[in-house]
Design a protein around this motif. Sequence first.
Motif, short mmCIF file in Angstrom:
data_model
loop_
_atom_site.label_atom_id
_atom_site.label_comp_id
_atom_site.label_asym_id
_atom_site.label_seq_id
_atom_site.Cartn_x
_atom_site.Cartn_y
_atom_site.Cartn_z
N GLY A 1 0.80 -1.26 -0.03
CA GLY A 1 0.06 -0.10 0.18
C GLY A 1 0.87 1.21 0.03
N MET A 2 1.90 1.32 0.77
CA MET A 2 2.75 2.23 0.75
C MET A 2 3.54 2.69 -0.26
SD MET A 2 4.21 2.19 4.50
CE MET A 2 3.44 2.02 6.00
N GLU A 3 4.10 1.49 -1.20
CA GLU A 3 4.63 1.62 -2.23
C GLU A 3 3.82 1.91 -3.43
OE1 GLU A 3 5.93 -2.29 -2.62
OE2 GLU A 3 7.74 -2.15 -1.17
N GLU A 4 2.46 1.62 -3.51
CA GLU A 4 1.66 2.00 -4.50
C GLU A 4 1.27 3.43 -4.43
OE1 GLU A 4 -1.89 -0.34 -4.80
OE2 GLU A 4 -0.68 -2.12 -4.58
N GLU A 5 1.55 4.14 -3.03
CA GLU A 5 1.52 5.48 -2.82
C GLU A 5 2.88 6.27 -3.13
OE1 GLU A 5 -1.35 7.54 -2.50
OE2 GLU A 5 -2.99 5.69 -2.58
N GLY A 6 3.81 5.61 -3.32
CA GLY A 6 5.15 6.17 -3.48
C GLY A 6 5.75 6.90 -2.21
N LEU B 1 8.93 11.90 9.37
CA LEU B 1 7.66 12.12 8.67
C LEU B 1 6.55 12.12 9.76
CD1 LEU B 1 7.89 10.02 5.49
CD2 LEU B 1 8.40 12.37 5.93
N GLY B 2 6.86 11.88 10.90
CA GLY B 2 5.93 11.63 11.98
C GLY B 2 4.77 10.69 11.94
N VAL B 3 4.99 9.74 11.06
CA VAL B 3 3.87 8.54 10.92
C VAL B 3 4.55 7.38 11.31
CG1 VAL B 3 2.31 7.39 9.46
CG2 VAL B 3 2.69 9.97 9.17
N GLY B 4 3.90 6.51 12.06
CA GLY B 4 4.28 5.18 12.27
C GLY B 4 3.33 4.14 12.22
N VAL B 5 3.75 2.81 11.90
CA VAL B 5 2.62 1.78 11.84
C VAL B 5 3.08 0.70 12.78
CG1 VAL B 5 1.41 0.17 10.20
CG2 VAL B 5 1.81 2.39 9.28
N GLY B 6 2.15 0.24 13.44
CA GLY B 6 2.42 -0.99 14.41
C GLY B 6 1.67 -2.27 14.07
N ILE B 7 2.26 -3.28 13.72
CA ILE B 7 1.73 -4.49 13.27
C ILE B 7 1.62 -5.52 14.40
CG2 ILE B 7 1.93 -6.66 11.87
CD1 ILE B 7 2.92 -4.46 9.62
N GLY B 8 0.82 -5.78 15.26
CA GLY B 8 0.82 -6.70 16.26
C GLY B 8 0.32 -7.87 15.91
N SER B 9 0.15 -8.99 16.71
CA SER B 9 -0.39 -10.36 16.47
C SER B 9 -1.75 -10.12 16.10
CB SER B 9 0.05 -11.29 17.43
OG SER B 9 -0.48 -10.83 18.75
N TYR C 1 -1.79 2.30 2.54
CA TYR C 1 -2.39 3.45 1.68
C TYR C 1 -2.60 4.69 2.44
CZ TYR C 1 -3.95 0.40 -2.28
OH TYR C 1 -4.00 -0.63 -3.25
N ASN C 2 -3.31 4.38 3.78
CA ASN C 2 -3.55 5.55 4.43
C ASN C 2 -2.42 6.06 5.38
OD1 ASN C 2 -6.06 5.65 3.46
ND2 ASN C 2 -6.96 4.38 5.21
N ALA C 3 -1.66 5.34 5.68
CA ALA C 3 -0.24 5.88 6.37
C ALA C 3 0.48 6.73 5.29
CB ALA C 3 0.51 4.59 6.82
N ALA C 4 0.58 6.20 4.03
CA ALA C 4 1.24 7.24 3.10
C ALA C 4 0.38 8.29 2.72
CB ALA C 4 1.41 6.21 1.95
N ARG C 5 -0.87 8.25 2.72
CA ARG C 5 -1.98 9.47 2.37
C ARG C 5 -1.59 10.40 3.52
NH1 ARG C 5 -6.50 8.67 -1.09
NH2 ARG C 5 -5.62 7.63 -2.99
N GLY D 1 -0.65 14.28 2.92
CA GLY D 1 -1.76 15.14 2.97
C GLY D 1 -3.01 15.36 2.05
N ILE D 2 -3.32 13.84 1.51
CA ILE D 2 -4.26 13.88 0.85
C ILE D 2 -5.54 12.85 1.50
CG2 ILE D 2 -3.12 14.03 -1.26
CD1 ILE D 2 -2.92 10.95 -1.74
#
Length: 159
Positions: free
Chosen positions: A30-35, A61-69, A102-106, A110-111
């Motif tokens: 998702g992040m790669e598709e958003e560049g 960038l002030g954005v983090g994603v956490g992937i838990g079990s 996608y949404n982390a990248a967006r 700022g879109i």
Amino acid sequence: MLPDQNKPCILIYLAPHPGGEEKLREVQAGMEEEGIPYTVVQSNETNAAALSYEGASKSKLGVGVGIGSEDLCIHYVKLPAQKPLFSLQEAGSPAQWRHFGYNAARLVKGIPFKDRPSKNENYETNRDDLYQIVYRIVQKVLQESAQGHGEVKAWSKTL
């Protein structure tokens, strides 16, 4: 593994668990598709909210994603630690994991965010829908051709 402190990217903190690599792959896609670039950090923490907050706190960038079990979160550095921006409190599906990417990248771009898919939505369905649309268009063109609509006639100059 420590992230490069100078690289502007989203930090993805991953708690090792069965199925974690599949979740990670979809989030990354998702992040790669958003560049937007990302860096993956392995962590012993298992709570996705804590993981995502740590990622947001350390990301340029002030954005983090956490992937838990059993959960997945997106955090923004300006939000309180216990209030992630997006949170999935279940195992989820590949479509949902990709939408988190996608949404982390967006958020960085700022879109507007993409709507969250249902748990049963998958990407094969979207491909099948496109196939059905193209099939109907081709059928309509063939039907009109058989009825003489859009028929191409040879043009000849008579003397």
